[in-house]
Write a protein that holds these residues in place. Structure first.
Motif, mmCIF file in Angstrom:
data_model
loop_
_atom_site.group_PDB
_atom_site.id
_atom_site.type_symbol
_atom_site.label_atom_id
_atom_site.label_comp_id
_atom_site.label_asym_id
_atom_site.label_seq_id
_atom_site.Cartn_x
_atom_site.Cartn_y
_atom_site.Cartn_z
ATOM 1 N N GLN A 53 0.849 -1.188 0.000
ATOM 2 C CA GLN A 53 0.000 0.000 0.000
ATOM 3 C C GLN A 53 0.886 1.241 0.000
ATOM 4 N N ILE B 208 0.679 5.407 -0.019
ATOM 5 C CA ILE B 208 -0.285 6.471 0.261
ATOM 6 C C ILE B 208 0.321 7.848 0.004
ATOM 7 N N LYS C 64 -6.431 2.528 3.873
ATOM 8 C CA LYS C 64 -5.750 1.366 3.311
ATOM 9 C C LYS C 64 -5.676 0.213 4.311
ATOM 10 N N ALA D 225 -2.186 -1.391 -3.657
ATOM 11 C CA ALA D 225 -3.206 -0.353 -3.516
ATOM 12 C C ALA D 225 -2.478 0.980 -3.457
ATOM 13 N N GLU E 201 -12.497 2.810 -2.635
ATOM 14 C CA GLU E 201 -12.085 2.832 -1.240
ATOM 15 C C GLU E 201 -13.350 2.928 -0.388
#
Length: 500
Positions: free
Chosen positions: A167, A169, A181, A245, A481
């Motif tokens: 993940q 961000i 996440k 992600a 999301e």
């Protein structure tokens, strides 16, 4: 750094954390980068260095992924029941809430946003997200399916965690994005390697300490600090990662998608936007003008869904532009930690140059500044909230995502039908969000159907909830999301068929 601790607006607890040694979380241990490298973190309010954090590279990413792989395949996490996972996520949320003020201060210091906003938005929304997702751990259901092949079969589906998730961000809502996440990944039983944005690592590193305190097994959550090229790219390419992600720019999202092709890992992307705020002549003008201003100036305009294209009806266009411009001129700017601040600095020198570059581009192409348009103070990364009019559809300021407190104003004609207006609103490569301001419920519903965006707000903008899915059409990304929908991103659906 020593002077920061003396800032009366920063609590001694927060100052002590900022001035302490910062380490990454890998396999249940707080560690330095394998290379020993660190990099500086800057205070966007004055451009001064506030601390140093480890600079993760490929070796650190590999170690974190292998720890997550072990925790998923054979560690205690894979043997936990859904209710046990749920209780652990709720415990993290409770700890988070207990340290709410500390996290609000860290977000303000690190990102520049007003601490008053972090207190009422970033922190409580993050807490709520963890609790909402913790509740889903016990509700990941399958179905029994009657087969046309006959009655001598029993068929059903089940949802299983996808595995190891990388993940990555962004810096605009560092704490909230970490929650968005981590929450669904942990609820579904995945293990995680989370790379924090290099501009804003502090709240994520503090969150890592709470993850340890909550008792998550080693390797379930690994948190890295570093740059995209050094740490993000190795995660996206790693063959032991099952899914990536990413939240960030569309340009980097495309690179993530390409990097993931090696082992065809699953990818979700929450990317850029150029969202319209459409004001009809029947709207409550006081509400619509204030709402349109908030839509673009909230979080210094550093929102992927910011209402950065203002579309107002001919008959109210001048009133709307004047109203938004007046609000822009009254906004109190200053350091985020100042309780009077309504709009803080941009996050970095790079972002400051990007935003001011777009403003300069607009004026060079013939647009007019109705409000703002200049630097605010000679220290820090402050840009005045800016309204630009007399723009044309092919100008860069209209077409491209600026990611700052800048809105372009365009009118639509009295004789324009909803189809033509929707075409104007949809004239962008993005499709993340839009807002419609009208008293006519029929117009609201019709426009909601015609606008190609993942979120359409009516008589509001920037309204979020853990139960609401969020994501975009077109080049605004893949997947969603939040809400129940996000759980599909972190699970595989298995069909089981038994002959009786």
């Amino acid at each position: 750094m020593a002077t920061l601790a003396l800032d009366p607006r920063l609590s001694t607890v927060t100052a002590s954390f900022v001035n302490g040694k910062h380490s990454m979380l890998i396999d249940g241990q707080f560690v330095s980068a394998a290379s020993g490298k660190t990099f500086p973190v800057y205070n966007p309010a004055d451009g001064e260095v506030i601390c140093e954090v480890p600079e993760a590279e490929a070796a650190d990413a590999d170690r974190a992924v292998r720890a997550a792989r072990k925790a998923f395949d054979s560690g205690p996490w894979s043997k936990m029941t859904p209710s046990e996972r749920s209780r652990m996520i709720w415990k993290l949320a409770d700890l988070f809430e207990q340290h709410a003020e500390e996290f609000a201060e860290l977000e303000s210091l690190d990102n520049g946003k007003p601490v008053s906003v972090a207190r009422v938005a970033d922190v409580p929304l993050a807490v709520d997200l963890f609790r909402y997702m913790g509740g889903w751990s016990t509700k990941l259901l399958g179905n029994t399916i009657p087969l046309s092949a006959g009655l001598n079969f029993h068929a059903y589906t089940m949802r299983e965690p996808i595995g190891v998730v990388a993940q990555i961000i962004p810096w605009n809502f560092p704490l909230l994005m970490a929650a968005w996440k981590l929450g669904p990944a942990l609820a579904t039983g995945c293990t995680v390697v989370l790379k924090l944005a290099e501009q804003t690592p502090l709240s994520g590193l503090r969150l890592a300490e709470l993850i340890q305190e909550a008792g998550f097994p080693a390797g379930v959550v690994n948190i890295l600090t570093g740059f995209g090229e050094g740490a993000g790219a190795p995660l996206a390419q790693h063959d032991l990662v099952d899914k990536v992600a990413f939240t960030g720019s569309t340009e980097v999202g495309k690179l993530i998608a390409k990097a993931a092709t090696g082992n065809l890992k699953k990818v979700t992307l929450e990317l850029g936007g150029k969202s319209p705020a459409i004001i009809f002549p029947d709207a409550d003008m006081d509400v619509a003008i204030a709402g349109a201003a908030s839509a673009v100036f909230f979080n210094q305009g550093q929102c992927c869904c910011a209402g950065s294209r203002l579309l107002a009806h001919d008959s109210v266009f001048d009133q709307v532009v004047e109203g938004v411009s007046n609000i822009a001129g009254r906004i109190r700017m200053g350091p985020g930690l100042d309780p009077a601040t309504e709009l803080g600095p941009l996050v970095s020198q790079e972002q400051f140059e990007r935003v001011t570059g777009y403003i300069d581009s607009g004026t060079k192409q013939g647009a007019k500044i109705a409000a703002g348009g200049k630097r605010h103070t000679d220290r820090g990364y402050f840009v005045q909230p800016t309204v630009i009019k007399d723009v044309k559809p092919d100008m860069k300021v209209v077409e491209e995502e600026i990611f700052g407190p800048v809105v372009t104003a365009q009118s639509f004609s009295t004789d324009a039908d909803l189809e033509r207006l929707a075409a104007q609103a949809n004239d962008t490569i993005y499709g993340l969000a839009a807002s419609v301001w009208t008293r006519d419920i029929s117009t609201a519903h019709k426009m909601a159907r015609k606008i190609r965006a993942g979120t359409v707000w009516v008589n509001c903008h920037n309204v979020f909830d853990a139960a609401l899915p969020f994501g975009g059409y077109k080049q605004s990304g893949w997947g969603r999301e939040m809400g129940a929908e996000v759980l599909n991103n972190y699970t595989e659906l298995k069909a089981v068929t038994i002959k009786l």
